[in-house]
Structure formats: C-alpha cells, structure tokens
Scaffold this motif. Sequence first.
Motif, mmCIF file in Angstrom:
data_model
loop_
_atom_site.group_PDB
_atom_site.id
_atom_site.type_symbol
_atom_site.label_atom_id
_atom_site.label_comp_id
_atom_site.label_asym_id
_atom_site.label_seq_id
_atom_site.Cartn_x
_atom_site.Cartn_y
_atom_site.Cartn_z
ATOM 1 N N ASP A 106 -95.172 -50.031 -47.196
ATOM 2 C CA ASP A 106 -96.233 -50.989 -47.474
ATOM 3 C C ASP A 106 -95.670 -52.102 -48.361
ATOM 4 O O ASP A 106 -94.810 -51.865 -49.215
ATOM 5 C CB ASP A 106 -97.380 -50.244 -48.183
ATOM 6 C CG ASP A 106 -98.390 -51.184 -48.772
ATOM 7 O OD1 ASP A 106 -99.157 -51.775 -48.008
ATOM 8 O OD2 ASP A 106 -98.397 -51.323 -50.010
ATOM 9 N N GLN A 141 -102.683 -50.689 -49.339
ATOM 10 C CA GLN A 141 -103.390 -51.846 -48.807
ATOM 11 C C GLN A 141 -104.327 -52.424 -49.864
ATOM 12 O O GLN A 141 -104.930 -51.687 -50.639
ATOM 13 C CB GLN A 141 -104.181 -51.431 -47.574
ATOM 14 C CG GLN A 141 -104.927 -52.555 -46.923
ATOM 15 C CD GLN A 141 -105.686 -52.103 -45.681
ATOM 16 O OE1 GLN A 141 -105.753 -50.937 -45.371
ATOM 17 N NE2 GLN A 141 -106.271 -53.056 -44.992
ATOM 18 N N GLY A 191 -101.593 -59.949 -48.127
ATOM 19 C CA GLY A 191 -100.382 -59.469 -47.450
ATOM 20 C C GLY A 191 -99.409 -60.594 -47.152
ATOM 21 O O GLY A 191 -98.194 -60.447 -47.307
#
Length: 183
Positions: free
Chosen positions: A43, A138, A169
């Motif tokens: 991630d 996230q 992101g």
Amino acid sequence: MKRTSIEVLCAASLIAVLFLGSIPPGGGTLYAKHKGEQADPDDATSRLFQLLDSARDGKLADYYLLADLYKDPNKPDDEYRHVLRVNYDKSRGFGKLNVWVRSVGKMTPQQLETYTPKQIYDFAETDQEKYVKTSAGQFGTPGDVYLRSSQDGPLATAPVTDEVRKSYGLFVTEYLLPALQKK
C-alpha cells in the motif's frame, strides 16, 4: 456434615477473591482487544511510512513539493497547480502523517526556477484540503480525517469519498514517494 452460614459466606468470599485476583488490571480477559486490519505492505501509505521510518528516523517536518496541474471546472480555461506541505512523526498516536494542499495559478518556467516550493506554498495563503493519516492502509480507515475548505471558509471535516481516496493516493504515489526517494 452441616456447615454454618458463616463458613459458607467465608468460602464464597474466598472464591470471589481468587476469581477477581485472576483478572489482569483493565479486565483483559473480559473483553477482546480490537485489532485493526493489517495494512497491505505494498500500500502507498505503508511504503511511505517504511521509507520515512528507515531513511528519516520516523520524522519529516514541513516538507514542501509541487504536485499536479489541474483545471477548475468553474474556470475551464485556467490551469492550476497543487502545492503540498507534509509532516510525519511516527511517535504520534493520532495523525502520524499530515498533508496540507494549496493551489496556485499556472506558473511560468522562470517562476518555477526562481521560487522554492515553500515560497509557492506560502504565496497560495490558504489551505484547500488536509489529509490526516494515523495508520497505514487505504485513506479513510479509523483514525483518518479529511478536512476541506468551503467557499472562502476555513477547513472543516468532510466525508471521505472515493474521489478523496483517489486524490490522496495520487499525491502519495505520484508526487510524495518519488520526491522522497530521489533525496
């Protein structure tokens, strides 16, 4: 053998004391501790945290960088640039990573050479958005906060939507990680 009420009371008290003495402080055996979901090590936030923890001793103070160019839907002929200010401190329990976002009009190549990202950020004067990230994973997990300014208003809490996750992101993967990996 018949027991007196005092003997029964003493036995019951002894059992209660033994039972209560076996419970650790805070009642650890009475409640299951909530364990958050493990973040994917690939991630973007996990990679950023790992990079900052290993290369910068878990701290990054007032790091400024230029990000994407975009068009304002209200003024489609004008182009703007996002400018970011980033702070990170792994020792914080809440808000380990803070990303402030400001915007400036499109700059000439001479202006980009003349001014530092900090000067450009300061020129923009007001924050449009702020992302507060507490743990890897996230954006939008428990402990994360998204703030957005209203029309000429201060930053205020706003819902984390798919668009917000996407912009966070983008800032981390396309601008912040590459800039920090260069240095």
